[in-house]
Design an enzyme around this catalytic site. Structure first.
Site, mmCIF file in Angstrom:
data_model
loop_
_atom_site.group_PDB
_atom_site.id
_atom_site.type_symbol
_atom_site.label_atom_id
_atom_site.label_comp_id
_atom_site.label_asym_id
_atom_site.label_seq_id
_atom_site.Cartn_x
_atom_site.Cartn_y
_atom_site.Cartn_z
ATOM 1 C CG ASP A 141 -2.042 -1.001 1.141
ATOM 2 O OD1 ASP A 141 -2.444 -1.353 0.021
ATOM 3 O OD2 ASP A 141 -2.527 -1.426 2.200
ATOM 4 C CG ASP A 198 -6.629 -1.319 -1.845
ATOM 5 O OD1 ASP A 198 -6.802 -2.529 -2.079
ATOM 6 O OD2 ASP A 198 -5.801 -0.900 -1.020
#
Length: 165
Positions: free
Chosen positions: A115, A131
């Site tokens: 991330d 995402d």
């Protein structure tokens, strides 16, 4: 031809997601923050072994199962024409699939999901390109099914009418 384009779209999402993750790992040390769009979006490299908001940490088998069931359900539904998805909804499903595959590849080859996108104007969990496509695809799909796809709602009512008899 549509299904080929949908497949290419999903592949493009996976490619973009994996490229951004590669660049993040290569150029940003773990937990280091870099401003990208000052006051709006920054880059902070994190490793997520869970799902959204880091829930279900270390439960890779659950993510594999959910992704496999999602794929089987969608392919089966489209093939059997069980659900009257519009072309727009198929694009949404392709976005969800591409994002899901991007994160699944991380779990398989890294053991965690990379991330890096961090909002600077509000407190929000750090996320990635995959995402974004999963979330936007899901929201757009739900809005379209609920408010614009009258055939989908009719098919749901017919299904409930048959079970009520």
């Amino acid at each position: 031809m549509l299904y080929i384009l949908l497949g290419l779209f999903s592949a493009l999402i996976v490619g973009l997601d994996q490229l951004t993750k590669y660049l993040t790992v290569a150029y940003i040390p773990l937990w280091e923050h870099r401003s990208f769009l000052p006051g709006v979006l920054g880059l902070t490299y994190t490793q997520n072994t869970g799902a959204a908001f880091s829930v279900f940490q270390g439960q890779d088998w659950l993510f594999f199962l959910i992704f496999a069931l999602f794929c089987l359900f969608i392919v089966w539904s489209v093939w059997k024409k069980l659900l009257p998805f519009t072309t727009f909804e198929l694009w949404c499903l392709a976005a969800i699939f591409g994002g899901g595959l991007g994160n699944l590849l991380d779990r398989v080859f890294r053991g965690y999901v990379v991330d890096m996108l961090e909002t600077e104007f509000m407190t929000f969990p750090i996320f990635n390109v995959a995402d974004c496509f999963i979330t936007c695809g899901t929201i757009l799909l739900l809005i379209h099914v609920l408010f614009f796809n009258k055939e989908f709602l009719k098919s749901e009512k017919k299904g409930h009418d048959k079970t009520a008899k």
